[in-house]
Design a protein around this motif. Structure first.
Motif, mmCIF file in Angstrom:
data_model
loop_
_atom_site.group_PDB
_atom_site.id
_atom_site.type_symbol
_atom_site.label_atom_id
_atom_site.label_comp_id
_atom_site.label_asym_id
_atom_site.label_seq_id
_atom_site.Cartn_x
_atom_site.Cartn_y
_atom_site.Cartn_z
ATOM 1 N N GLN A 27 0.826 -1.202 0.000
ATOM 2 C CA GLN A 27 0.000 0.000 0.000
ATOM 3 C C GLN A 27 0.859 1.250 0.000
ATOM 4 O O GLN A 27 2.044 1.204 0.348
ATOM 5 N N GLN A 28 0.219 2.343 -0.362
ATOM 6 C CA GLN A 28 0.870 3.649 -0.323
ATOM 7 C C GLN A 28 0.073 4.497 0.656
ATOM 8 O O GLN A 28 -0.960 5.060 0.319
ATOM 9 N N LEU A 29 0.544 4.576 1.890
ATOM 10 C CA LEU A 29 -0.169 5.287 2.948
ATOM 11 C C LEU A 29 0.324 6.713 3.126
ATOM 12 O O LEU A 29 -0.298 7.498 3.842
ATOM 13 N N GLN A 30 1.459 7.035 2.499
ATOM 14 C CA GLN A 30 1.999 8.401 2.553
ATOM 15 C C GLN A 30 2.270 8.886 1.122
ATOM 16 O O GLN A 30 3.418 9.087 0.726
ATOM 17 N N ALA A 31 1.215 9.048 0.369
ATOM 18 C CA ALA A 31 1.368 9.442 -1.034
ATOM 19 C C ALA A 31 2.116 10.766 -1.178
ATOM 20 O O ALA A 31 2.853 10.987 -2.147
ATOM 21 N N GLU A 32 1.952 11.650 -0.197
ATOM 22 C CA GLU A 32 2.612 12.951 -0.265
ATOM 23 C C GLU A 32 4.129 12.832 -0.116
ATOM 24 O O GLU A 32 4.891 13.667 -0.621
ATOM 25 N N ASN A 33 4.598 11.792 0.564
ATOM 26 C CA ASN A 33 6.034 11.589 0.778
ATOM 27 C C ASN A 33 6.648 10.583 -0.176
ATOM 28 O O ASN A 33 7.847 10.650 -0.466
ATOM 29 N N ASN A 34 5.853 9.622 -0.628
ATOM 30 C CA ASN A 34 6.358 8.536 -1.469
ATOM 31 C C ASN A 34 5.453 8.363 -2.694
ATOM 32 O O ASN A 34 4.816 7.324 -2.869
ATOM 33 N N PRO A 35 5.390 9.356 -3.556
ATOM 34 C CA PRO A 35 4.405 9.342 -4.643
ATOM 35 C C PRO A 35 4.595 8.249 -5.692
ATOM 36 O O PRO A 35 3.642 7.878 -6.370
ATOM 37 N N LYS A 36 5.812 7.710 -5.800
ATOM 38 C CA LYS A 36 6.088 6.743 -6.864
ATOM 39 C C LYS A 36 6.159 5.294 -6.394
ATOM 40 O O LYS A 36 6.212 4.380 -7.218
ATOM 41 N N VAL A 37 6.203 5.080 -5.072
ATOM 42 C CA VAL A 37 6.430 3.715 -4.566
ATOM 43 C C VAL A 37 5.513 3.393 -3.387
ATOM 44 O O VAL A 37 4.926 4.280 -2.779
ATOM 45 N N ASP A 38 5.441 2.100 -3.068
ATOM 46 C CA ASP A 38 4.734 1.647 -1.875
ATOM 47 C C ASP A 38 5.482 2.096 -0.630
ATOM 48 O O ASP A 38 6.686 2.363 -0.678
ATOM 49 N N ASP A 39 4.798 2.144 0.494
ATOM 50 C CA ASP A 39 5.484 2.429 1.756
ATOM 51 C C ASP A 39 5.055 1.479 2.873
ATOM 52 O O ASP A 39 5.466 1.634 4.014
ATOM 53 N N ASP A 40 4.235 0.503 2.548
ATOM 54 C CA ASP A 40 3.817 -0.481 3.545
ATOM 55 C C ASP A 40 3.483 -1.792 2.844
ATOM 56 O O ASP A 40 2.832 -1.785 1.797
ATOM 57 N N ALA A 41 3.946 -2.900 3.403
ATOM 58 C CA ALA A 41 3.697 -4.189 2.757
ATOM 59 C C ALA A 41 3.643 -5.319 3.772
ATOM 60 O O ALA A 41 4.212 -5.230 4.860
ATOM 61 N N THR A 42 2.939 -6.361 3.392
ATOM 62 C CA THR A 42 2.949 -7.633 4.129
ATOM 63 C C THR A 42 3.203 -8.731 3.116
ATOM 64 O O THR A 42 2.536 -8.800 2.075
ATOM 65 N N ILE A 43 4.184 -9.562 3.408
ATOM 66 C CA ILE A 43 4.587 -10.641 2.489
ATOM 67 C C ILE A 43 4.464 -11.966 3.224
ATOM 68 O O ILE A 43 4.992 -12.117 4.334
ATOM 69 N N ILE A 44 3.787 -12.929 2.620
ATOM 70 C CA ILE A 44 3.648 -14.268 3.207
ATOM 71 C C ILE A 44 4.391 -15.269 2.329
ATOM 72 O O ILE A 44 4.134 -15.369 1.128
ATOM 73 N N LEU A 45 5.317 -15.984 2.938
ATOM 74 C CA LEU A 45 6.065 -17.038 2.250
ATOM 75 C C LEU A 45 5.591 -18.382 2.777
ATOM 76 O O LEU A 45 5.623 -18.623 3.988
ATOM 77 N N ALA A 46 5.144 -19.234 1.881
ATOM 78 C CA ALA A 46 4.705 -20.575 2.274
ATOM 79 C C ALA A 46 5.803 -21.583 1.963
ATOM 80 O O ALA A 46 6.252 -21.688 0.815
ATOM 81 N N TYR A 47 6.266 -22.280 2.999
ATOM 82 C CA TYR A 47 7.234 -23.368 2.838
ATOM 83 C C TYR A 47 6.521 -24.692 3.104
ATOM 84 O O TYR A 47 5.371 -24.716 3.541
ATOM 85 N N GLU A 48 7.210 -25.781 2.854
ATOM 86 C CA GLU A 48 6.583 -27.093 3.024
ATOM 87 C C GLU A 48 6.131 -27.323 4.456
ATOM 88 O O GLU A 48 5.049 -27.860 4.699
ATOM 89 N N ASN A 49 6.954 -26.904 5.434
ATOM 90 C CA ASN A 49 6.625 -27.177 6.838
ATOM 91 C C ASN A 49 6.573 -25.926 7.709
ATOM 92 O O ASN A 49 6.622 -26.027 8.936
ATOM 93 N N SER A 50 6.501 -24.770 7.092
ATOM 94 C CA SER A 50 6.467 -23.539 7.891
ATOM 95 C C SER A 50 5.878 -22.391 7.074
ATOM 96 O O SER A 50 5.728 -22.484 5.858
ATOM 97 N N GLN A 51 5.578 -21.320 7.770
ATOM 98 C CA GLN A 51 5.072 -20.110 7.124
ATOM 99 C C GLN A 51 5.866 -18.917 7.648
ATOM 100 O O GLN A 51 6.225 -18.859 8.827
ATOM 101 N N VAL A 52 6.118 -17.970 6.766
ATOM 102 C CA VAL A 52 6.874 -16.777 7.126
ATOM 103 C C VAL A 52 6.045 -15.536 6.790
ATOM 104 O O VAL A 52 5.454 -15.448 5.709
#
Length: 364
Positions: free
Chosen positions: A231-256
């Protein structure tokens, strides 16, 4: 007279040996906010900056004055600096897009390269960098601040010993209030918020830490899939890029779960590791908490207040020198290793794709 001559020869020999023992370093770029790390290291007895490539003379004059370095070492062009000064190693402190150009210039000259995290802006750039490093036989490593945290080292040690059981979930949170809000330099801000030069916003800048730690703790295991929301929650400061993210990695026996953000009210670099019988909380660089489960929601907690890691694992330049001189050898998928960071770039590229398409990306 004879004794004086012998003394002078001896002292000359000692000085020559001392000089040769220093790691001769060239600095490629000064726009990265972490560049003070290498400029300050020039005061040490084991590091010598022999050349700096930076076309921005105003920036170069400001930083060389601040760190007591001669402007005579500054060159406009990287190729010119490398040819004139012949460093053993090059440290890249410019934008991430230019990491490839640094390797393209240094590798054919058999000069080792260390880049600031992440390794590259894309898998294509990373692959080309790997090709050049292997072809010319150089070390190519990536530096992360968290690599030198004793809390990270101790957490991995406890996990390896099986004290908390097999890892089932890893949560890594990194970030701060945002580059503009914390007052980074104008030169740093310019490329840090540029999607081409940085590869993205917070999803890249801070997502790389967790991807790096996850790859290490999973011993190089590839995630099955990557799912991300940005997401871009500070458009006034970061007009060209995201500034907040959540990434989920699924492995065979774990989650990150990775939570890179330029919206944390308090700067943080911490992680949580959950096993079958206990959990680890690396709250910062030196504090680690171990909780062993009791009953349904009870636990016994032990707190570790840790000292600085032992040399050469206490800072990037001591480590880099030891690698180059053959004093130590990195294991596959170590935090600084090329193998680890190639996968980090692949994970980040998949995260960016997922955030843009709103779909889970399955790695090949």
């Amino acid at each position: 007279m004879r004794y004086l001559l012998l003394l002078l020869i001896f002292l000359s020999s000692v000085n020559l040996t001392f000089s040769q023992d220093k790691l001769r370093v060239g600095v490629a770029g000064l726009t990265h906010g972490h560049v003070g790390w290498i400029l300050d290291a020039n005061k040490r007895t084991d590091i010598e900056i022999v050349g700096i490539a930076e076309p921005n003379k105003t920036l170069a004059e400001r930083l060389t004055k601040q760190y007591g370095i001669s402007m005579d070492l500054v060159y406009d062009d990287l190729e010119e600096m490398l040819t004139a000064t012949r460093p053993e190693a090059v440290t890249a402190f410019g934008n991430i897009y230019d990491h490839l150009a640094v390797v393209e210039a240094a590798a054919p000259k058999r000069m080792h390269v260390m880049v600031e995290k992440p390794l590259a802006v894309s898998a294509a750039h990373a692959s080309r960098m790997e090709e050049l490093a292997k072809k010319h036989g150089i070390h190519l490593i990536t530096n992360y601040e968290t690599t030198w945290y004793p809390s990270v080292e101790k957490a991995q040690e406890i996990l390896e010993e099986g004290e908390i059981g097999e890892m089932r979930k890893l949560i890594v949170r990194d970030g701060h209030r945002g580059p503009k809000n914390i007052g980074v330099s104008a030169e740093f801000l310019e490329w840090l918020t540029d999607p081409k030069l940085n590869g993205g916003g917070a999803i890249i800048d801070f997502g790389c830490y967790g991807a790096n730690l996850s790859t290490w703790l999973h011993k190089g295991e590839r995630p099955i899939s990557v799912t991300a929301v940005a997401q871009q929650l500070q458009a006034e400061n970061n007009p060209k890029v995201d500034d907040d993210a959540t990434i989920i990695l699924a492995y065979e026996n774990s989650q990150v779960i990775l939570e890179p953000s330029w919206n944390w009210p308090i700067g943080r670099k911490d992680m949580e590791i959950y096993g079958m019988t206990g959990a680890l909380f690396a709250d910062n660089g030196k504090t680690l908490r171990l909780r062993m489960a009791q009953g349904y929601d009870g636990f016994d907690e032990k707190v570790f207040q840790l000292e600085k890691r032992e040399s050469p694992y206490d800072d990037p330049f001591t480590y880099f020198k030891a690698i180059i001189r053959g004093e130590i050898k990195a294991s596959p998928y170590d935090l600084s290793s090329l193998e680890n960071n190639l996968l980090v770039v692949e994970i980040l590229e998949a995260a960016v794709e997922s955030s843009k398409t709103n779909k889970t990306v399955f790695l090949k």
